[in-house]
Design an enzyme around this catalytic site. Structure first.
Site, mmCIF file in Angstrom:
data_model
loop_
_atom_site.group_PDB
_atom_site.id
_atom_site.type_symbol
_atom_site.label_atom_id
_atom_site.label_comp_id
_atom_site.label_asym_id
_atom_site.label_seq_id
_atom_site.Cartn_x
_atom_site.Cartn_y
_atom_site.Cartn_z
ATOM 1 C CG ASP A 90 7.035 33.728 -7.581
ATOM 2 O OD1 ASP A 90 8.071 33.863 -6.899
ATOM 3 O OD2 ASP A 90 5.934 34.223 -7.255
ATOM 4 C CG ASP B 296 3.598 37.198 -5.359
ATOM 5 O OD1 ASP B 296 4.649 37.183 -6.022
ATOM 6 O OD2 ASP B 296 3.454 36.559 -4.306
#
Length: 166
Positions: free
Chosen positions: A127, A111
């Site tokens: 995402d 991330d």
């Protein structure tokens, strides 16, 4: 099929951004992207969205694989004929596969996008695709699905009317 190309491009874009971050930032290092708004901040997420099921990567990988297989079947069978539903499922599948690649290959998801003006979980391209596709599918389902279903039923029975011409 254009949907397959978009899925491949979605996974490639997600993996390219992750590769860039991993090769340019140390773990927990940040770099400005849009100063005061969003930064690149490299973390390794062993959980799902909002870090649910942290340290249960293989469970998440299996659940993701099953869900992505179901979505792939829905796309191949054209279960939803409306383009809005098909594109929504395409985005979800592309994003889901992007994160699945990380879970299987690395044991965690890379991330990197961190909002600086609010407290929000760090996220990635995959995402964004999953969330965007889910919102698009919800909008389709809430606003169009019933109308599309009635029109298809009317077209199928040959009367041109949803109630069978009665």
């Amino acid at each position: 099929m254009l949907y397959i190309l978009v899925i491949v491009l979605a996974v490639a874009a997600d993996q390219a951004v992750k590769f860039y971050v991993v090769s340019h930032l140390a773990l927990y290092e940040s770099a400005p992207l849009i100063p005061g708004f969003v930064e690149l901040y490299y973390i390794q997420n062993t959980g799902g969205g909002f870090s649910i099921l942290t340290d249960h990567t293989w469970l998440l990988a299996v659940l993701t694989a099953v869900l992505m297989a179901v979505i792939a079947v829905l796309l191949v069978k054209r279960t939803f004929s409306h383009p809005m539903a098909m594109w929504a499922l395409t985005l979800v599948l592309g994003g889901g596969l992007g994160n699945l690649v990380d879970r299987v290959r690395l044991g965690y998801v890379v991330d990197m996008f961190n909002f600086q003006f609010i407290r929000y979980p760090v996220f990635n391209v995959a995402d964004m695709l999953v969330v965007g596709g889910t919102i698009l599918f919800a909008a389709y389902y809430l606003l169009l699905h019933e109308k599309v279903t009635k029109k298809e039923a009317a077209d199928h029975d040959g009367t041109g009317e949803a109630d069978g011409g009665q």
